[in-house]
Design a protein around this motif. Sequence first.
Motif, mmCIF file in Angstrom:
data_model
loop_
_atom_site.group_PDB
_atom_site.id
_atom_site.type_symbol
_atom_site.label_atom_id
_atom_site.label_comp_id
_atom_site.label_asym_id
_atom_site.label_seq_id
_atom_site.Cartn_x
_atom_site.Cartn_y
_atom_site.Cartn_z
ATOM 1 N N ASN A 266 46.452 48.831 39.767
ATOM 2 C CA ASN A 266 48.024 48.500 40.132
ATOM 3 C C ASN A 266 47.910 46.666 39.206
ATOM 4 N N GLU A 267 48.510 46.608 38.758
ATOM 5 C CA GLU A 267 48.135 45.209 37.743
ATOM 6 C C GLU A 267 49.238 43.983 38.255
ATOM 7 N N ASN A 268 50.214 44.380 39.575
ATOM 8 C CA ASN A 268 50.856 43.315 40.170
ATOM 9 C C ASN A 268 50.458 43.615 41.208
ATOM 10 N N TRP A 269 49.679 43.899 41.954
ATOM 11 C CA TRP A 269 48.863 43.941 43.201
ATOM 12 C C TRP A 269 48.197 42.284 43.521
ATOM 13 N N ASP A 270 48.248 41.590 44.427
ATOM 14 C CA ASP A 270 47.680 40.054 44.001
ATOM 15 C C ASP A 270 46.819 40.092 45.607
ATOM 16 N N PRO A 271 45.319 40.012 45.294
ATOM 17 C CA PRO A 271 44.261 39.882 46.117
ATOM 18 C C PRO A 271 44.251 39.227 47.233
ATOM 19 N N ASN A 272 45.046 37.981 46.275
ATOM 20 C CA ASN A 272 44.796 36.712 47.653
ATOM 21 C C ASN A 272 45.927 36.979 48.408
ATOM 22 N N THR A 273 46.587 37.689 48.596
ATOM 23 C CA THR A 273 47.344 38.659 49.429
ATOM 24 C C THR A 273 46.784 39.642 50.603
ATOM 25 N N ASP A 274 46.246 40.182 50.036
ATOM 26 C CA ASP A 274 45.914 41.297 51.208
ATOM 27 C C ASP A 274 44.010 41.224 51.258
ATOM 28 N N PRO A 275 43.921 41.184 52.839
ATOM 29 C CA PRO A 275 42.916 41.552 53.297
ATOM 30 C C PRO A 275 41.969 42.327 53.510
ATOM 31 N N ILE A 276 41.992 43.027 53.389
ATOM 32 C CA ILE A 276 41.154 44.275 52.879
ATOM 33 C C ILE A 276 40.855 44.939 52.104
ATOM 34 N N ARG A 277 41.713 45.363 51.176
ATOM 35 C CA ARG A 277 41.077 45.725 49.831
ATOM 36 C C ARG A 277 40.623 44.965 48.932
ATOM 37 N N HIS A 278 39.643 45.743 48.068
ATOM 38 C CA HIS A 278 38.992 45.525 46.835
ATOM 39 C C HIS A 278 39.811 46.833 45.977
ATOM 40 N N GLN A 279 39.289 45.694 44.717
ATOM 41 C CA GLN A 279 39.927 46.785 42.806
ATOM 42 C C GLN A 279 38.950 46.210 42.365
ATOM 43 N N PHE A 280 37.731 47.008 42.489
ATOM 44 C CA PHE A 280 36.142 46.985 41.900
ATOM 45 C C PHE A 280 35.861 47.770 40.457
ATOM 46 N N VAL A 281 36.524 48.966 40.658
ATOM 47 C CA VAL A 281 36.443 50.393 39.773
ATOM 48 C C VAL A 281 38.035 49.787 38.925
ATOM 49 N N ASP A 282 37.729 50.535 37.877
ATOM 50 C CA ASP A 282 39.109 51.221 36.856
ATOM 51 C C ASP A 282 39.894 51.752 37.360
ATOM 52 N N SER A 283 39.657 52.613 37.609
ATOM 53 C CA SER A 283 40.340 54.203 38.600
ATOM 54 C C SER A 283 39.353 54.357 39.588
ATOM 55 N N PHE A 284 39.981 55.669 40.051
ATOM 56 C CA PHE A 284 39.586 56.466 40.764
ATOM 57 C C PHE A 284 40.064 58.328 40.360
ATOM 58 N N THR A 285 38.565 59.231 40.305
ATOM 59 C CA THR A 285 39.808 60.582 40.130
ATOM 60 C C THR A 285 39.214 61.425 40.460
ATOM 61 N N PHE A 286 39.769 61.988 41.233
ATOM 62 C CA PHE A 286 40.177 63.021 42.473
ATOM 63 C C PHE A 286 40.189 64.486 41.826
#
Length: 588
Positions: A266-286
């Motif tokens: 999600n390109e509109n997610w700002d990591p500076n507002t989120d103390p819990i999550r990361h965005q390491f991988v480009d995608s998850f495929t379930f």
Amino acid sequence: MKRKRILGAAAAATSAVLIASGCSAGGQNAATDPNRAQAEVAKVSIDKDGTLSKGPASQVQGSRQGGNINILWRQDIAHYDPAVAQSSPDTTVLELISRRLTMYRIEGDKTNLVGDLATNAGETTDGGKTWKYTLKDGIKYSDGTPILAKDIKYAVARSFSSLYARGFQYIQTWLADSAEPSKVYAGPYEGGELSNDKVEVPDDKTIIFKFSQPRPDFPFAAALGATAPVPQAKDTKEALDQTPITSGPYKIASHEVDKSLKLVRNENWDPNTDPIRHQFVDSFTFQFGPLPAEITDRLSASAGDDRNSAGISQTVAPERFEQVMNDPKLKQQIIDKPSNQVDLFVINNSRVTDLNVRKALLTAFPKEQARLQKGGPYQGDFATTLTSPSTLGWQKYDLPGVSDVDPKGDPEKARKILTDAGKLGYSISLGYNQTPTSEKEALAVADGLEKAGFKVEKIAMQSKTYLDARDKVDNNLDFYWSGWMADWPTAVSVLPEQFDGRKIGDGRANNSHFNSPEINAEIDRIMKITDSVQQGAEFNKLDKKIMESVPAVPYVYPRRQVQFGTNVGGASFDSHVMMNLANLYLKS
């Protein structure tokens, strides 16, 4: 959520509650030691000054950006709408795509409840009757529009609707002062706007919750799906269960029901507002559908793209435990921990009304033989209580005929109970989840009950819809598995949910249909105790009191072993004791 956090005495007590930690008291071999303690404990603290509520999340050692991780799971997510979702795997996935007012920040053995969308974990000046939250700057939905306080109020309001009764109901019951909140306020579709004397939004960034009595546990309840924001103009009602509104680091790119799910950044997610999550991988495929044996074999081999794969919940197949857990190389691909769940075999008290029959079920139940089908000691210790040892105030108690029952079952004693009551040959319908493991477990349970003089009809139920079917009031079942994990580390989220007779209804957690006016009154009394330590001790007494009526058979305090491929880094557990997807990365 926490710029000025002012805690009353009640809320302060809650900031030192307990939760199961990542290792057992028995050390490295604890999983095979039947006498080991269930779990060590670690403090869960409420962030008091907002410092820990600031982003970005703490760095994960060795992490890198890019690539795709495959998540192997036996079934599709049952509900994608956070207001409806309740199972731990579903909640874990949804927390990757939808943010809430609060959330758990886990760093090593330290767990803090922090502000997620809010600046802190909540502010109260009156001991927990009123909770104020201020939203962070820069928080957005995946379409780039800002998240507003009124969207959270609307999300809470819509969760009152009977359409969402299956979801977590803490906030709704507390605001309505009723075990049936939809009868007090029907939600925005039929009942208009939720009144300001319950939830007030004075501006775009402030939301205030108002209760008639102290609710010191509210910051924990605020971490559940009811506070995942929903703009009123984008509420598609039932359709939201397949196309949820997203605000986390990932969003849904594609979903083929019962087959696959693709999450992308999600390109509109700002990591500076989120103390819990990361965005390491480009995608998850379930990949939905593989059963535990296949998942175990694929991750153990880690051939091809399976090296970039991981499980989400219990993934080591019971028949592979010895092979995997005794192989030093494979064990490096395992995270292993006691959960804060209790597995029960629930007795439908509206159908099995004779206490002697319920006592006979408890006495005959073959815990050891049934657990063997799920992995033996690796599955966890035998349970004798309704609450988990990781719950604040828990103590093992002695209750003749309950805590001293032979784990193998005692068919002769059970047969005598039935005979003396004139119930020999009593018919029991045994509902079970139609998976290979649960099929074997059901066979073991049925065999133990039949040796005691019961007649048993086994009823197979589809895996994906098992919970929804089981949790109907008219389910035509007498005996069935139920696992309940505390939604936060106090019994507030356990006993009142499962055994309050006023909470019997389709989709509700009281799937034993147990209803005792005496117990209901005691729940009300205990819920008014604002000191969490004192309240925990009283809930432990209530646990024993409820078990005198045998509404269910305590089965196992489960452990969880989750496996991952050789190229997957950052494997750890989240607050639900599921794979923490937000911490995963590819090593190369």
